[in-house]
Design an enzyme around this catalytic site. Structure first.
Site, mmCIF file in Angstrom:
data_model
loop_
_atom_site.group_PDB
_atom_site.id
_atom_site.type_symbol
_atom_site.label_atom_id
_atom_site.label_comp_id
_atom_site.label_asym_id
_atom_site.label_seq_id
_atom_site.Cartn_x
_atom_site.Cartn_y
_atom_site.Cartn_z
ATOM 1 N N SER A 107 4.072 2.758 8.035
ATOM 2 C CA SER A 107 3.524 1.825 7.086
ATOM 3 C C SER A 107 4.934 1.369 6.388
ATOM 4 C CB SER A 107 2.610 2.485 6.036
ATOM 5 O OG SER A 107 1.464 2.553 6.712
ATOM 6 N N GLY A 108 5.031 -0.034 5.993
ATOM 7 C CA GLY A 108 6.011 -0.433 5.235
ATOM 8 C C GLY A 108 7.207 -0.912 6.232
ATOM 9 N N ASP B 144 -0.264 -7.452 1.656
ATOM 10 C CA ASP B 144 0.409 -6.017 1.888
ATOM 11 C C ASP B 144 1.636 -6.232 1.785
ATOM 12 O OD1 ASP B 144 0.495 -3.146 1.717
ATOM 13 O OD2 ASP B 144 -0.302 -3.185 3.807
ATOM 14 N N HIS C 200 0.681 -0.953 -0.040
ATOM 15 C CA HIS C 200 -0.056 0.182 0.085
ATOM 16 C C HIS C 200 0.731 1.332 -0.060
ATOM 17 C CE1 HIS C 200 0.398 0.049 4.617
ATOM 18 N NE2 HIS C 200 0.369 1.503 4.514
ATOM 19 N N GLY D 59 2.874 6.403 8.478
ATOM 20 C CA GLY D 59 4.156 6.902 8.199
ATOM 21 C C GLY D 59 4.766 5.882 8.815
#
Length: 270
Positions: A217-218, A122, A74, A215
Site C-alpha cells: 500500500s502507498g 486515497d 489509508h 504492505g
C-alpha cells in the site's frame, strides 16, 4: 509568492532529473513477484511506524521531490509516529547510503474517507523535515502528465515490501511484479470491480497470478514512458478481500495523473 515560486522550481528541477535509475531495473516479462535488482527503483520509500523502541514497515511511498514523499491516505494514522526510509533494498540490513527521514507534516487529501476506500482520494503527501541528498541509490520519480490515461495492456511494475502471497511472509528484499493495465471500461464491468472502481483510479493485473498485497500500500505503479524515463502512474490503494491474486480483481491504484493539481497545490502551500 517566493514560496510558491520555489515550489514550482522544485517540481521543475525534479522533472529534469527524474525517473532514471543508476541501476536499471531487470524488467523481464516475469509473471509473479520477484526480487528487484538492488536500488533499481531508487524513488521507492518504506514508510515505517514506531512501536515501543522499534520501527516497523507499514507502507510504501514514492520520492517526488527532495523533501516530499507520495503515499496512500489509508496508510496514515494520526496516532502513529512515522519515519521514511530511502535508499533501501533490504529492510533487515544496514545499507550504506540509506537515509531515515522524519516527517515535518503529513497532508491527507481532504476528500479521503477512511470508511470508504472505494470513494477514491486515497492519496497523501509527506513533507520531510529536511531535503534529502540525491545519489545513485536515491532518486526522484517522474510524475505523469496531468489527466494522462494509460492504454490497456501497458506493462507496469508494482514495487514494495508487501506480503509474498495472501497471509504470507513479509520479504526483506524489495519485490517487483509485472502488471498489465486494465482499462476503466473493462475494470468497471460487473464481473470485474463494477462500480467500486472510479475514473480517478488505475486497475492493473487481475490475471490471478501477480498483484500487490498487504504492505505494498502507498507504493508506486511504475510505467516506462516513450523517452525511457519511469513515471509513477499509480499509488497502491486496494485489492480484493478474497485474496491478493484473484482473477478479474486487479490491483487498484490511485491514478496520480488525476491529482496533478492537488499535488502541486499542496507543495506550493506548504
Amino acid at each position: 509568492m517566493l514560496g510558491i515560486l520555489f515550489a514550482v522550481l522544485t517540481l521543475a528541477v525534479a522533472a529534469l532529473s527524474c525517473g532514471v535509475p543508476a541501476y536499471p531495473p531487470a524488467v523481464s516479462r516475469v509473471v509473479g513477484g520477484e526480487d528487484a535488482r538492488p536500488y533499481s527503483w531508487p524513488w521507492q520509500a518504506s514508510l515505517q511506524y514506531q512501536s515501543s523502541s522499534s520501527w516497523y514497515h507499514t507502507c510504501g511511498g514514492t520520492l517526488i521531490a527532495t523533501n516530499w514523499v507520495l503515499t496512500a491516505a489509508h496508510c496514515i494514522s494520526s496516532t502513529r509516529k512515522y519515519r521514511v526510509l530511502l535508499g533501501k533494498y533490504n529492510l533487515a540490513a544496514e545499507e550504506q547510503g540509506s537515509v531515515a527521514a522524519s516527517p515535518e507534516k503529513i497532508i491527507v487529501h481532504e476528500k479521503w474517507n477512511p470508511y470508504s476506500v472505494a470513494s477514491g482520494y486515497d492519496i497523501a503527501l509527506i513533507k520531510l523535515t529536511e531535503h534529502v541528498a540525491l545519489s545513485d541509490k536515491i532518486k526522484l520519480a517522474c510524475l505523469p502528465a496531468a489527466q494522462s490515461i494509460l492504454s490497456a495492456n501497458t506493462a507496469c511494475y508494482v514495487t514494495g515490501w508487501g506480503r509474498l502471497q495472501t497471509n504470507g511472509a513479509l520479504p526483506d528484499d524489495l519485490q517487483q511484479g509485472l502488471l498489465l493495465v486494465v482499462d476503466y471500461a473493462t475494470c468497471s464491468q460487473p464481473s470485474w470491480w463494477g462500480s467500486t472502481v472510479k475514473t480517478n483510479m488505475v486497475c492493473a493485473g487481475g490475471d490471478g497470478i501477480t498483484s500487490s498485497c498487504n504492505g505494498d500500500s502507498g507504493g508506486p505503479l511504475n510505467c516506462q514512458s516513450a523517452d525511457g524515463k519511469w513515471e509513477v502512474h499509480g499509488i497502491v490503494s486496494f485489492g480484493s478481500s478474497l485474496g491478493c491474486n484473484y482473477y478479474r480483481k486487479p490491483s487498484v491504484f490511485t491514478r496520480v495523473s488525476a491529482f496533478d493539481s492537488w499535488i502541486k497545490e499542496v507543495i506550493e502551500n506548504n
